[in-house]
Design an enzyme around this catalytic site. Structure first.
Site, mmCIF file in Angstrom:
data_model
loop_
_atom_site.group_PDB
_atom_site.id
_atom_site.type_symbol
_atom_site.label_atom_id
_atom_site.label_comp_id
_atom_site.label_asym_id
_atom_site.label_seq_id
_atom_site.Cartn_x
_atom_site.Cartn_y
_atom_site.Cartn_z
ATOM 1 N N MET A 549 0.712 -1.421 -0.141
ATOM 2 C CA MET A 549 0.028 -0.015 0.022
ATOM 3 C C MET A 549 0.962 1.276 0.074
ATOM 4 O O MET A 549 0.822 2.203 -0.686
ATOM 5 C CB MET A 549 -0.810 0.120 1.121
ATOM 6 C CG MET A 549 -2.304 -0.599 0.844
ATOM 7 S SD MET A 549 -3.273 -0.205 2.157
ATOM 8 C CE MET A 549 -3.084 -1.686 3.457
ATOM 9 N N CYS A 550 1.810 1.341 0.936
ATOM 10 C CA CYS A 550 2.720 2.711 0.797
ATOM 11 C C CYS A 550 3.728 1.999 -0.038
ATOM 12 O O CYS A 550 4.367 1.162 0.417
ATOM 13 C CB CYS A 550 3.218 2.812 2.263
ATOM 14 S SG CYS A 550 2.190 2.288 3.566
ATOM 15 N N THR A 551 4.136 2.666 -0.949
ATOM 16 C CA THR A 551 5.134 2.439 -1.956
ATOM 17 C C THR A 551 6.410 2.325 -1.251
ATOM 18 O O THR A 551 6.969 3.560 -0.995
ATOM 19 C CB THR A 551 5.223 3.161 -3.124
ATOM 20 O OG1 THR A 551 3.741 3.554 -3.580
ATOM 21 C CG2 THR A 551 5.978 2.487 -4.431
ATOM 22 N N VAL A 552 6.772 1.335 -0.679
ATOM 23 C CA VAL A 552 8.531 1.318 -0.211
ATOM 24 C C VAL A 552 9.399 1.369 -1.040
ATOM 25 O O VAL A 552 9.370 0.399 -1.844
ATOM 26 C CB VAL A 552 8.295 0.166 0.800
ATOM 27 C CG1 VAL A 552 9.676 0.115 1.484
ATOM 28 C CG2 VAL A 552 7.126 0.054 1.973
#
Lengths: 689, 199
Positions: A549-552
């Site tokens: 979800m959070c573009t790591v």
């Protein structure tokens, strides 16, 4: 005999005066419009040579006010004489306009006249005054000078042979004597005569009644420091000297010899003394003598540059307004690049490109910063999220405070941040969602209307900008701007991040608009983000794990990708073909292709795609051809959008197979599925690129 | 190469010989500079008539004036400063150009005044400035912070000054005393500046 014509004085204000006036108003005057003493100065008239015609041009008779004009102990600079004066500053433009100028002028003229009659000295003969209005918010100073001079009735006449060279009558010795006398006394008016031994002497005009006791009439000279460099016409200050003489000594001054002193330095051996002598006469009538004590009319308001009677204005904003100073400094810095390294760089092309940034996250913040470095003046943000606690460290336009109380909306916050960095930036943030395929719009009026207005808003924003950056965090959100942007023929730059890989690319121009390039070769059909897909963009956001979800990404990746996107834009804008520029041919070896520079802009190559691999610190330029079944940029899709508008878009958002059916991808899919069935493959996971 | 003290000394003796230049001292010792104000003309002038509404109907009667009146708007005032540049240990030539109302001139207009000797190629967009630099003798024009006053002034970059003047100084009489040498250095340097500016 010809009338004497006088060269008028012109005001010359040095910027320091305005600074001092500002200080004076703030500290002392505040709202008072009382008269403040002011001292001006003028020098002997100068000429300069016109480079083109080789002729001498007489400089105007400048009365200068500057740094020390408000000081009570003002000393005239070397080679100049002082003139006393006053300044009145009004508080509003209305007051400035409304003040009774004629009354004010007459008051000053009366002051000079009274001074002549009562004190019999010449101290106020060259008196002047100025009215001002200082607009401190806009750094504009309105002003109007007046140099009151009494009108002689009847007018003075000069002998038919006009103004003659002084050294025809006075020898070098006498001229040198006068020169050093003036150097020591710096008086604007003086007398020249002969002493009892016949030697030349000079003295103040106040001594008039006794000065010429041993001087024959032919040798009696009344002199003045002449700011006029025009041999034919004496300077303005002579007028009041003549009025003074007529008022106090009417019986002996109907014919006088005037010495126009015009030599600042003794001339070099090849040159001549410039000073001149002329015999002035005035018709005397009995009424003229009896009216000697009534104040004559006076004239002397300075005309504005258009030659009309009106005030002037000094616009000091470029020097004093800090925002202007910032803008100038930024521009200058960019110009240094141009002057020193790349003279053919067209900086205005870049700075005037209006940029729309879809996404105000990591990529958006870094892109905005790089664009500002290039001097881009219009940057607009679109984002639907709020600043969260993990953002500030990676998104350089946000700080800790922006996360509090639920977090500020990112788009507006980014815009505000840009303004803090450079006040001259034209920036707005819009908080809105971009409708996307795979995320159906609920079938109720509210949702439908919201989607409609979001689409309309996006269409308008894309319309109002020249370059669109797709910097969002999902694949499918890029679809709508791709379609709208292709239809409107805008420059689209796309940047997407993996963990340690990135893709930066520019979308190709619409296939139907391609023609021939500057190099004579046909434009290449370059693809968009979706050209390599065989499936339409779908929902990739629901059912993701936290790390999806959070573009790591590796933190260094975003600045690299963002900067790369901006530099591709810069290079593209410098290319004569712009949006249609050909990319460099892809190299199969690792070496840079320096041979074929015909595709380059002045900044170098304009790649189509760059895929970066941070684990190898490598970036690979690629060329992707346009795909005629592309769900993002094919003619089929664009035409459907252009003819059906929102209805078509709604289908794309809501129906999973719509785009594939529209472009014919579904059939292709079936065919290739059938082909694949017959072969055994080892399946690998798909990278979400 | 000059130390700050040498620079100050050079300026003092130079100003004595050339009376147009005056020494202006600053609060910090060593930060003083030479200054001079000159007047020049510009070729043409287009002013917007925004003040038209303020024109008044004043009774000025029949006036006999001369044509020099209209030329006043073509006057520009140039303030020239000779300042010590610490990074290059040489004097640097700073100047500011204003019109008769005290407002600063933009660069493209400065080039078109009589202050500039060489006419530079006209450019379509304003504020563009490209100087061809003959190798060695002529430095580039930039805008920068005045070392003492802090405000933005135009200046000639002093990176080539030492070399350029040094070449000429070699030809000079080596038997000059220190003061005379300093004056000569300044005069030669101003001659070099004078290749481009009317100083």
């Amino acid at each position: 005999m010809p009338l004497v014509q006088f060269a008028p004085l012109s005001s010359l204000v040095q910027p320091v005066l305005w600074h001092k006036l500002t200080d004076l108003k703030i500290d002392v005057l505040k709202l008072s419009d009382a008269a403040v003493p002011l001292t001006g100065s003028y020098t002997i008239g100068r000429t300069i040579k016109d480079r083109e015609t080789g002729q001498d041009i007489a400089l105007p008779c400048n009365l200068t006010v500057g740094a020390e004009s408000f000081e009570s102990d003002f000393k005239a600079p070397h080679g100049s004489v002082t003139a006393p004066g006053m300044l009145r500053n009004f508080n509003t433009i209305e007051e400035f306009k409304a003040v009774d100028k004629t009354a004010l002028f007459n008051e000053e003229a009366q002051l000079i006249w009274d001074h002549i009659l009562k004190t019999r000295d010449t101290a106020q003969l060259n008196r002047f005054f100025v009215i001002t209005f200082a607009d401190l918010k806009k750094y504009k100073y309105y002003y109007w000078f007046a140099f009151p001079a009494f009108v002689a009735k009847p007018a003075w006449e000069i002998g038919d042979d006009g103004w003659k060279r002084a050294h025809a009558e006075l020898g070098i010795e006498q001229l040198t004597f006068i020169h050093s006398h003036l150097r020591n006394s710096a008086s604007p008016y003086f007398l020249v005569g002969k002493d009892t031994f016949g030697k030349v002497k000079a003295g103040p005009v106040e001594d008039y009644s006794s000065f010429f006791s041993s001087t024959g009439p032919e040798d009696q000279l009344i002199g003045f420091v002449d700011p006029s460099a025009d041999p034919a016409n004496p300077g303005w200050p002579l007028r009041n000297l003549l009025a003074y003489l007529r008022a106090l000594y009417p019986s002996s001054t109907s014919s006088i010899k005037i010495l126009r002193w015009r030599d600042t330095e003794a001339p070099s051996p090849n040159a001549q003394w410039k000073s001149q002598i002329g015999t002035l006469t005035i018709a005397t009538t009995t009424e003229a003598i009896s009216e000697a004590n009534t104040r004559p009319t006076a004239v002397g308001w300075e005309k504005n540059p258009q030659g009309k009677l009106g005030p002037r204005m000094a616009d000091l904003a470029p020097m004093m307004d800090p925002s202007r100073l910032a803008a100038q400094a930024v521009d200058l810095n960019l110009k240094l690049m141009r002057w020193r390294i790349l003279p053919s760089l067209d900086l205005d092309k870049i700075s005037s490109t209006r940029c729309l940034l879809l996404g105000a996250g990591t990529l958006g913040c870094y892109v905005a910063r790089a664009l500002m470095g290039w001097g881009v003046r219009t940057i607009t943000f679109v984002d639907s999220a709020k600043v969260s606690f993990s953002n500030p460290v990676r998104q350089p336009l946000f700080v800790f405070e922006d996360c509090l109380d639920g977090g500020k909306p990112k788009a507006e916050c980014a815009a505000a941040s840009l303004k803090k960095i450079f006040p001259g930036i034209n920036t707005v943030g819009h908080s809105m969602s971009i409708p996307m395929p795979g995320h159906p719009i609920p079938n109720n009026p509210t949702s439908l209307n919201q989607a409609k207005s979001d689409v309309a808003k996006l269409e308008q924003l894309i319309d109002e900008h020249d370059a669109v950056f797709l910097l969002m965090d999902s694949r499918e959100s890029r679809w709508l701007p791709t379609v709208v942007g292709a239809s409107k023929k805008k420059i689209i730059l796309n940047a997407a991040l993996g963990f340690d890989t990135y893709l930066v690319m520019r979308h190709g121009a619409r296939a139907s608009s391609l023609t021939t390039g500057h190099d004579g070769k046909p434009h290449q059909k370059l693809g968009c983000y979706y050209c390599n897909d065989i499936v339409a963009p779908a929902d990739s956001l629901t059912d993701r794990t936290l790390d999806q979800m959070c573009t790591v990404t590796r933190p260094g990746l975003a600045p690299i990708a963002a900067a790369t996107a901006v530099e591709i834009l810069a290079s593209l804008l410098q290319h004569p073909d712009g949006l249609y520029a050909s990319p460099p041919p892809p190299t199969t070896t690792g070496s840079a292709n320096m041979d074929d520079e015909s595709t380059n802009s002045v900044l170098g190559q304009v790649p189509h795609q760059l895929r970066g691999f941070l684990n190898q610190f490598r970036a690979m330029p690629l060329v992707g051809a346009a795909y005629d079944k592309c769900t993002g940029c094919s003619e089929t899709v664009l035409k459907a959008y252009e003819t059906q508008g929102f209805d078509m878009l709604l289908k794309a958002f809501n129906e999973t197979k719509y785009l594939e059916k529209l472009t014919g991808l579904d059939k292709l899919f079936d065919e290739s599925e059938a082909a694949l069935e017959s072969v055994e493959w080892e399946e690998e996971g798909e990278d979400d690129f | 190469m000059f130390t700050r003290d040498q620079f100050e000394r050079a300026c003092q003796v130079f100003a004595k010989k050339h009376s147009q230049w005056k020494w202006a001292s600053a609060r910090n010792p060593g930060y003083g500079y030479l200054m001079r104000t000159t007047t020049h003309m510009r070729k043409s002038f287009v002013q917007t008539d925004e003040l038209a509404e303020l024109v008044e109907d004043l009774e000025e009667g029949v006036e006999v004036i001369t044509s020099a009146d209209l030329a006043s708007s073509l006057t520009v005032n140039v303030v020239e400063n000779i300042v010590y540049c610490a990074s290059f240990s040489v004097p640097a030539f700073y100047f500011a150009v204003h019109n008769s109302s005290g407002a600063p001139l933009p660069l493209n207009e400065i080039i078109q005044t009589s202050f500039f000797k060489i006419s530079l190629p006209k450019d379509a967009t304003s504020n563009d400035f490209a100087l061809t630099v003959p190798s060695g003798s002529f430095p580039l024009l930039s805008q920068g912070d005045h070392p003492t006053l802090g405000a933005p002034w135009w200046y000639f970059h002093p990176c080539e000054t030492d070399k350029a003047v040094g070449e000429f100084m070699k030809e000079e009489d080596q038997a000059l005393c220190e003061d005379e040498r300093l004056i000569r250095w300044m005069e030669i340097w101003l001659m070099i500046v004078g290749n481009v500016l009317n100083v």
